[in-house]
Design a protein around this motif. Structure first.
Motif, short mmCIF file in Angstrom:
data_model
loop_
_atom_site.label_atom_id
_atom_site.label_comp_id
_atom_site.label_asym_id
_atom_site.label_seq_id
_atom_site.Cartn_x
_atom_site.Cartn_y
_atom_site.Cartn_z
N ALA A 1 22.51 -41.07 66.41
CA ALA A 1 23.92 -41.17 66.81
C ALA A 1 24.83 -41.34 65.60
O ALA A 1 26.03 -41.04 65.65
N GLU A 2 24.27 -41.81 64.48
CA GLU A 2 25.08 -42.02 63.26
C GLU A 2 25.11 -40.78 62.38
O GLU A 2 25.78 -40.78 61.34
N LEU A 3 24.34 -39.76 62.74
CA LEU A 3 24.23 -38.58 61.88
C LEU A 3 25.09 -37.44 62.42
O LEU A 3 25.19 -37.26 63.64
N ARG B 1 9.54 -38.93 67.40
CA ARG B 1 10.76 -39.62 67.82
C ARG B 1 11.65 -39.95 66.63
O ARG B 1 11.15 -40.22 65.54
N PHE B 2 12.94 -39.91 66.87
CA PHE B 2 13.91 -40.34 65.87
C PHE B 2 14.52 -41.64 66.39
O PHE B 2 15.27 -41.62 67.37
N ASP C 1 26.74 -35.73 54.33
CA ASP C 1 27.98 -34.95 54.28
C ASP C 1 28.93 -35.44 53.19
O ASP C 1 29.70 -34.67 52.63
N ASP C 2 28.88 -36.76 52.89
CA ASP C 2 29.80 -37.30 51.87
C ASP C 2 29.25 -37.14 50.44
O ASP C 2 29.80 -37.69 49.49
N GLY C 3 28.13 -36.43 50.30
CA GLY C 3 27.58 -36.16 48.97
C GLY C 3 26.54 -37.17 48.53
O GLY C 3 25.82 -36.95 47.56
#
Ligand code: NAD
Length: 416
Positions: free
Chosen positions: A114-116, A74-75, A48-50
């Motif tokens: 969870a970080e995405l 699995r992720f 998202d931040d490029g």
């Protein structure tokens, strides 16, 4: 601490044991020794931040003598290659033991979902399926949800793969939302399958299920439905635990009301009329049936000696380490192994794929009847292998059934 099924070595040792007990053709064993293929891919995602982040992913295809490869994706930040390889092999044996026309596979992307953001997760899902598109397909390899992946992600997989192929390819994954070809009964399937296996085992080993006491570790998809279906059969659910803690009631817990409580509060803890119990206490409870339905590695060399249940039914994958298995066997605890006990999930995934291929959909009752038959037949096959041989436990018996089916197919295809 050893990790059952997290290490390829552990699965290989079980195969060795079963192969020795059944005098398996060494050529069959050799063909199963290593996965047929593991594809490693780099998956670039514009964040998202490029910025660009490149994630590593795998698809491991263990063996496909019985049919297209099948297994989850699995992720997870620690989805390492050895674990994915072990889980792929486990799928080969699980599909074979229930008689599904599938081979075994597993995939993973090293990431922490969870970080995405939602849009980063979607891009990662679409890019990953593009990266492995050349080795998957409805007749080649059919992924499914696993840790941190879900029906929504399966929807993105189907969409991306369909765009790539230029036609709607519903059968490329299972575990989809019903609106795009998911099956009735998939949510409940694993827990329902656990119940059918217990019902068959109770008849075979002479356990009265009416009033039988049951403790369940894990109250997610599998544990919650297993508890409900066993309660419906007349069992007494005396304890349930989740990651936050557990509840105990000697007179029995209504799992339907417990689910309502969990939905409202986020945990089983504090359910009216129960006393608190820790996970370790639950695993050591005096009861007829202990059902680990949470994580791997729960019964270990350290705590297996405390188990007072008559049976351990492995609803989770690999909840019992090899050390614990040995202790339980010496104590006379009957262990119903994961590749049999929790195979209801992949069985209804198979039904989903069949319905996608036919483009004709079954009612929940039809799904349930077919699941019941497959689970009952699978138990009976394993029970026969168990009673026919001295010194073989149900786990080895399940591997014997699976290896026998794989060997027959290899011979029929001229592989050996
Ligand atoms: P889930 O995420 O829906 O539920 C997991 C449950 O375990 C939750 O109640 C969670 O609170 C609990 N839990 C987590 N850590 C715990 C801990 N340390 N102590 C006690 N409880 C804990 O997962 P699920 O889909 O129910 O899967 C459970 C197990 O069954 C896993 O091993 C999975 O691989 C296996 N399995 C699932 C399916 C399926 O169809 N969902 C099929 C085959 C095998």
């Amino acid at each position: 601490m050893s990790q059952p099924y997290r290490h390829y070595e552990v699965v290989s040792q079980l195969v060795e044991q079963a192969a020795a007990a059944m005098q398996l053709d060494p050529k069959v064993k050799e063909l199963l020794r290593e996965p047929m293929r593991t594809l490693t891919v780099s998956v670039p995602v514009k964040m998202d931040d490029g910025s660009i982040r490149v994630f590593q992913g795998f698809r491991c295809q263990h063996n496909n003598v019985l049919g297209p490869f099948k297994g989850g994706i699995r992720f997870h930040p620690e989805a390492d290659e050895d674990e994915v390889k072990a889980l792929a092999a486990l799928m080969t044996y699980k599909c074979a033991v229930v008689g599904l026309p599938y081979g075994g596979a597993k995939g993973g992307v090293l990431c922490d979902p969870a970080e995405l953001s939602e849009s980063e997760l979607e891009k990662l899902s679409r890019e990953f399926i593009r990266a492995i598109a050349s080795i998957i397909g409805p007749d080649q390899d059919i992924p499914a949800p696993d840790v941190n992946t879900n029906p929504k992600i399966m929807g993105w997989f189907v969409d991306e793969y369909s765009v790539l192929k230029g036609s709607y390819q519903q059968g490329v994954v299972t575990g989809k939302p019903i609106a795009i070809g998911g099956s009735q009964g998939r949510n409940e399937a694993t827990g329902r399958g656990v119940m059918y296996v217990i019902r068959e085992a109770a008849a075979a080993f002479g356990l009265e299920l009416e009033g039988a006491t049951v403790a369940v570790q894990g109250f997610g998809n599998v544990g919650n439905y297993a508890a409900k279906f066993l309660y419906d059969l007349g069992c007494k659910i005396i304890a349930v635990a989740d990651v936050f803690g557990g509840v105990y009631c000697e007179d029995g817990i209504d799992p339907y009301l417990l689910k309502d409580h969990e939905m409202q509060t986020g945990s089983v803890k504090g359910f009216a009329g129960t006393a608190p119990i820790s996970n370790e206490e639950l695993l050591a409870l005096e009861c007829d049936i202990l059902i680990p339905a949470a994580l791997g590695n729960q019964l270990t060399g350290k705590n297996a000696g405390n188990v007072k249940a008559k049976w351990v039914v492995e609803a989770a994958n690999g909840p019992t380490t090899p050390e614990a298995d040995k202790i339980l066997r010496e104590k006379g605890v009957l262990v119903i192994p994961d590749i049999l006990a929790n195979a209801g999930g992949v069985t209804v995934s198979y039904f989903e794929w069949v319905q996608n291929n036919y483009k004709y959909y079954w009612s929940a009752e039809e799904v349930d009847q077919r699941l019941e038959r497959i689970m009952a037949d699978a138990f009976q096959a394993v029970y026969r292998a168990y009673t026919e041989r001295e010194g073989v436990d149900l786990r080895v018996a399940a591997y014997i059934v699976a290896l026998d089916r794989l060997a027959v197919a290899m011979k029929a295809r001229g592989w050996v």
